[in-house]
Write an enzyme that holds these catalytic residues in place. Structure first.
Site, PDB file in Angstrom:
ATOM      1  N   ASP A 148       0.709  -1.235   0.099  1.00 38.94           N
ATOM      2  CA  ASP A 148      -0.034   0.058   0.139  1.00 38.94           C
ATOM      3  C   ASP A 148       0.929   1.101  -0.013  1.00 38.94           C
ATOM      4  O   ASP A 148       2.033   1.395   0.424  1.00 38.94           O
ATOM      5  CB  ASP A 148      -0.878  -0.056   1.222  1.00 38.94           C
ATOM      6  N   GLY A 149       0.369   2.292  -0.487  1.00 40.70           N
ATOM      7  CA  GLY A 149       1.013   3.781  -0.599  1.00 40.70           C
ATOM      8  C   GLY A 149       1.667   4.216  -1.836  1.00 40.70           C
ATOM      9  O   GLY A 149       2.374   4.952  -1.818  1.00 40.70           O
ATOM     10  N   GLY A 190       0.263   5.410  -4.334  1.00 40.64           N
ATOM     11  CA  GLY A 190      -0.211   6.449  -4.856  1.00 40.64           C
ATOM     12  C   GLY A 190       0.299   7.899  -4.038  1.00 40.64           C
ATOM     13  O   GLY A 190       0.593   8.803  -4.454  1.00 40.64           O
ATOM     14  N   ARG A 191       0.400   7.450  -2.745  1.00 39.54           N
ATOM     15  CA  ARG A 191       0.772   8.462  -1.841  1.00 39.54           C
ATOM     16  C   ARG A 191       2.297   9.005  -1.980  1.00 39.54           C
ATOM     17  O   ARG A 191       2.942  10.040  -2.238  1.00 39.54           O
ATOM     18  CB  ARG A 191       0.842   8.345  -0.308  1.00 39.54           C
ATOM     19  N   TRP A 192       2.956   7.752  -2.642  1.00 39.30           N
ATOM     20  CA  TRP A 192       4.444   7.940  -2.914  1.00 39.30           C
ATOM     21  C   TRP A 192       4.657   8.874  -4.063  1.00 39.30           C
ATOM     22  O   TRP A 192       5.321   9.822  -4.233  1.00 39.30           O
ATOM     23  CB  TRP A 192       5.072   6.436  -3.337  1.00 39.30           C
ATOM     24  N   ARG A 220      -0.297   9.068 -10.348  1.00 39.03           N
ATOM     25  CA  ARG A 220      -0.478   7.749  -9.488  1.00 39.03           C
ATOM     26  C   ARG A 220       0.389   6.857 -10.063  1.00 39.03           C
ATOM     27  O   ARG A 220       0.987   5.771  -9.387  1.00 39.03           O
ATOM     28  CB  ARG A 220      -1.861   7.576  -9.139  1.00 39.03           C
ATOM     29  N   HIS A 247       2.837   3.050  -8.856  1.00 44.46           N
ATOM     30  CA  HIS A 247       2.807   1.772  -9.156  1.00 44.46           C
ATOM     31  C   HIS A 247       4.050   1.071 -10.002  1.00 44.46           C
ATOM     32  O   HIS A 247       4.520  -0.041  -9.732  1.00 44.46           O
ATOM     33  CB  HIS A 247       1.677   1.442  -9.978  1.00 44.46           C
ATOM     34  N   ASN A 306     -10.681  -2.971  -6.257  1.00 47.44           N
ATOM     35  CA  ASN A 306      -9.924  -2.162  -7.073  1.00 47.44           C
ATOM     36  C   ASN A 306     -10.263  -1.785  -8.528  1.00 47.44           C
ATOM     37  O   ASN A 306      -9.773  -0.892  -9.144  1.00 47.44           O
ATOM     38  CB  ASN A 306      -8.490  -2.892  -7.364  1.00 47.44           C
ATOM     39  N   ARG A 335      -5.362  -1.586   8.525  1.00 47.56           N
ATOM     40  CA  ARG A 335      -6.636  -2.474   7.865  1.00 47.56           C
ATOM     41  C   ARG A 335      -6.192  -3.892   7.319  1.00 47.56           C
ATOM     42  O   ARG A 335      -4.872  -3.915   6.844  1.00 47.56           O
ATOM     43  CB  ARG A 335      -7.328  -1.712   6.856  1.00 47.56           C
TER      44      ARG A 335
HETATM   45  C1  FPP Z   1      -1.688   0.116  -3.470  1.00 51.00           C
HETATM   46  O1  FPP Z   1      -1.427   1.446  -3.425  1.00 51.00           O
HETATM   47  C2  FPP Z   1      -1.226  -0.557  -4.299  1.00 51.00           C
HETATM   48  C3  FPP Z   1      -1.591  -1.344  -5.263  1.00 51.00           C
HETATM   49  C4  FPP Z   1      -3.273  -1.463  -5.430  1.00 51.00           C
HETATM   50  C5  FPP Z   1      -1.155  -2.138  -6.407  1.00 51.00           C
HETATM   51  C6  FPP Z   1       0.214  -2.958  -6.349  1.00 51.00           C
HETATM   52  C7  FPP Z   1       0.723  -3.154  -7.543  1.00 51.00           C
HETATM   53  C8  FPP Z   1       1.916  -2.993  -8.007  1.00 51.00           C
HETATM   54  C9  FPP Z   1       2.997  -2.868  -6.982  1.00 51.00           C
HETATM   55  C10 FPP Z   1       2.385  -3.089  -9.298  1.00 51.00           C
HETATM   56  C11 FPP Z   1       2.829  -4.258 -10.059  1.00 51.00           C
HETATM   57  C12 FPP Z   1       2.524  -5.673  -9.249  1.00 51.00           C
HETATM   58  C13 FPP Z   1       3.318  -6.889  -9.468  1.00 51.00           C
HETATM   59  C14 FPP Z   1       2.809  -8.002  -8.768  1.00 51.00           C
HETATM   60  C15 FPP Z   1       4.312  -6.734 -10.446  1.00 51.00           C
HETATM   61  P1  FPP Z   1      -2.379   2.441  -3.660  1.00 51.00           P
HETATM   62  O2  FPP Z   1      -2.357   3.022  -4.801  1.00 51.00           O
HETATM   63  O3  FPP Z   1      -3.456   2.126  -3.167  1.00 51.00           O
HETATM   64  O4  FPP Z   1      -1.814   3.659  -2.599  1.00 51.00           O
HETATM   65  P2  FPP Z   1      -2.531   5.000  -2.111  1.00 51.00           P
HETATM   66  O5  FPP Z   1      -3.233   4.214  -0.947  1.00 51.00           O
HETATM   67  O6  FPP Z   1      -1.216   5.733  -1.426  1.00 51.00           O
HETATM   68  O7  FPP Z   1      -3.280   5.706  -3.041  1.00 51.00           O
END
Ligand code: FPP
Length: 274
Positions: free
Chosen positions: A35-36, A38-40, A48, A52, A83, A209
Site C-alpha cells: 500500500d502507498g 499513490g501517496r508515494w 499515481r 505503481h 480495485n 486494515r
Molecule cells: C496500493 O497502493 C497498491 C496497489 C493497489 C497495487 C500494487 C501493484 C503493484 C506494486 C504493481 C505491480 C505488481 C506486481 C505483482 C508486479 P495505492 O494505490 O492504494 O496507494 P495509496 O493508498 O497511497 O493511494
C-alpha cells in the site's frame, strides 16, 4: 542452510538486521498488503501510475529477499475485486505493469526454483493478462523452492464463499457428508489449500486494515504495519518486519510459557479455569 552473504553484504546496514535474526525461527509464509503507491507518487508530484511503476521494483526486491532467506511462501496482494472502482487508466496501467513484470521475470523465477502462483478470480481478467500469467505458471510449474503467489482480482470473502459453494455442491451430489465438514475441509477448498497459513502479515504505508485479504488464513498471523510506502519497501524493511515478528510470542489462544503451570503443579481452582 541460508547463506547470509546472499541476503545482505557483510558490513551493510541490512547485515546488522540479518544478524539479529534467528534463521531457525523464520516465518514459513509471509503475506504482504502493498500500500502507498499513490501517496508515494503524490509526494513527488507525479501521476499515481508512477507510484505503481516504482512499486513493481519493490516487488522484485521483496521476492528476491524472501527467496534468498528460504521462506516457503510469499503472497503479495496486487489487485482486489474492489480495485476495479479505480479510474480505468490506472487499472489498465496496473495490469500492464504486471504483464511487464511477468514477461521480464519469469525466467529468473524459474532459474531460482521459485514456483509462481496466482490466487483470485482469474477468469475475470483480460486474455492478455491471463496469457502472461500462464507464461510464468508454466515456466515455474516444476519448481520446488519458494511459492510466490500474487493475489489478483482477489477477495477474501469471495474465496470463503467459493469454498462454501464447493462444499455445498459436493454434499448435494452425495460426495460429502455435511457432518464431516470441519476447518480442515474448508481450508482444503481455499486457494491456499497446499500452503501453510501466513505466520506474518506485513502492511505498508501505516494503514491498520486487513482489506479483505486472506481472511480465513490470517487467523493467527502476526501483523506488522510499517509507515514505509510500498515503492520504498526494500530488503531492510523486510528484515525489520522479521525481527519484529521474532520478538512476538505466539500463543494461539493459549497462555505464555512462563504463565503455564510447572510440571506436577496442582490444578487451578475450577472457578479460575473458564
Ligand atoms: C496500493 O497502493 C497498491 C496497489 C493497489 C497495487 C500494487 C501493484 C503493484 C506494486 C504493481 C505491480 C505488481 C506486481 C505483482 C508486479 P495505492 O494505490 O492504494 O496507494 P495509496 O493508498 O497511497 O493511494
Amino acid at each position: 542452510m541460508i547463506e547470509k552473504n546472499r541476503v545482505a553484504a557483510p558490513g551493510s546496514p541490512d547485515r546488522a538486521l540479518l544478524d539479529a535474526l534467528d534463521l531457525a525461527r523464520l516465518p514459513r509464509h509471509v503475506a504482504v498488503i502493498m500500500d502507498g503507491n499513490g501517496r508515494w507518487a503524490k509526494q513527488r508530484h507525479l501521476p499515481r501510475v508512477e507510484g505503481h511503476r516504482a512499486g513493481a521494483a519493490a516487488v522484485r526486491d521483496t521476492v528476491e529477499t524472501a527467496a534468498r532467506l528460504g521462506l516457503d511462501a510469499l503472497t503479495l496482494y496486487a489487485f482486489s475485486t474492489e480495485n476495479w472502482k479505480r479510474p480505468q487508466a490506472e487499472v489498465s496501467t496496473l495490469f500492464t505493469l504486471l504483464k511487464e513484470y511477468l514477461r521480464r521475470e519469469f525466467r529468473t523465477l524459474a532459474e531460482n526454483d521459485i514456483r509462481f502462483r496466482v490466487m483470485g478470480r482469474t477468469d475475470g481478467l483480460d486474455a492478455t493478462v491471463r496469457s502472461a500469467l500462464d507464461l510464468a505458471l508454466e515456466a515455474t510449474a516444476s519448481c520446488h523452492g519458494m511459492v510466490f503467489s500474487v493475489a489478483l482480482n482477489y477477495s477474501g470473502r469471495a474465496e470463503i464463499a467459493d469454498a462454501a459453494r464447493r462444499l455445498a455442491r459436493e454434499a448435494a451430489e452425495g460426495r460429502l457428508d455435511p457432518e464431516s465438514i470441519d476447518e480442515e475441509a474448508v481450508a482444503r477448498r481455499l486457494y491456499t489449500a497446499d500452503l501453510p497459513d501466513p505466520d506474518l502479515l506485513i502492511r505498508t504505508s501505516g494503514e491498520m486494515r486487513i482489506s479483505n485479504f486472506l481472511l480465513w488464513q490470517i487467523a493467527y498471523a502476526e501483523i506488522h504495519v510499517t509507515p514505509v510506502l510500498w515503492p520504498d519497501f526494500r530488503c531492510r524493511h523486510f528484515l525489520e518486519a522479521l525481527v519484529d515478528y521474532q520478538r512476538r510470542e505466539r500463543r494461539y489462544g493459549g497462555v505464555s510459557a512462563s504463565d503455564a503451570p510447572a510440571p506436577g503443579a496442582p490444578p487451578a481452582p475450577a472457578a479460575l479455569e473458564a
